[in-house]
Design a protein around this motif. Structure first.
Motif, PDB file in Angstrom:
ATOM      1  N   PHE A  19      82.868  29.499   0.753  1.00 49.12           N
ATOM      2  CA  PHE A  19      83.898  28.545   1.164  1.00 49.12           C
ATOM      3  C   PHE A  19      83.968  28.351   2.664  1.00 49.12           C
ATOM      4  O   PHE A  19      84.025  27.243   3.158  1.00 49.12           O
ATOM      5  CB  PHE A  19      85.277  28.983   0.659  1.00 49.12           C
ATOM      6  N   ILE A  43      89.932  24.467  -0.629  1.00 48.61           N
ATOM      7  CA  ILE A  43      88.937  25.536  -0.668  1.00 48.61           C
ATOM      8  C   ILE A  43      88.204  25.591   0.679  1.00 48.61           C
ATOM      9  O   ILE A  43      88.505  26.426   1.523  1.00 48.61           O
ATOM     10  CB  ILE A  43      87.959  25.374  -1.858  1.00 48.61           C
ATOM     11  N   CYS A  44      87.281  24.705   0.906  1.00 52.17           N
ATOM     12  CA  CYS A  44      86.452  24.764   2.116  1.00 52.17           C
ATOM     13  C   CYS A  44      87.198  24.380   3.392  1.00 52.17           C
ATOM     14  O   CYS A  44      87.062  25.050   4.408  1.00 52.17           O
ATOM     15  CB  CYS A  44      85.225  23.878   1.949  1.00 52.17           C
ATOM     16  N   SER A  47      89.757  27.051   4.380  1.00 49.29           N
ATOM     17  CA  SER A  47      89.061  28.288   4.756  1.00 49.29           C
ATOM     18  C   SER A  47      88.499  28.196   6.160  1.00 49.29           C
ATOM     19  O   SER A  47      88.689  29.094   6.987  1.00 49.29           O
ATOM     20  CB  SER A  47      87.926  28.591   3.770  1.00 49.29           C
TER      21      SER A  47
END
Length: 93
Positions: A19, A43-44, A47
């Protein structure tokens, strides 16, 4: 294949096997401002935004909400709120 023209002209290409990218914060630490966008807000994007903020807390980080999408609209909004609470500016929400 569609992205290859952009890869060829990129200043840097960062591979990320998960991620968040552990290499990304150090690559961006010398910038005064960073704007993030991506496919998965919850998510990515979140993160990487938090990794960069932890590595370089004085750097201005923003996320363009109109250039992101979450797994669901609710998850997208929750990720934006998480980043906002961690002093990441959210634009175009």
């Amino acid at each position: 294949d569609t992205l290859q023209p952009y890869v060829k002209s990129a200043v840097a290409v960062v591979e990320k096997p998960t991620f968040g990218s552990k290499d990304l914060p150090a690559l961006l630490a010398d910038y005064d401002e960073i704007e993030l966008m991506g496919l998965c807000t919850d998510i990515c994007v979140v993160s990487n935004a938090l990794l960069i903020k932890a590595y370089a807390p004085e750097v201005k980080i923003s996320v363009d909400a109109s250039c992101c999408a979450g797994v669901s609209p609710e998850k997208h909004l929750a990720a934006l709120e998480t980043m906002r609470s961690c002093q990441i500016e959210i634009t175009n929400a």
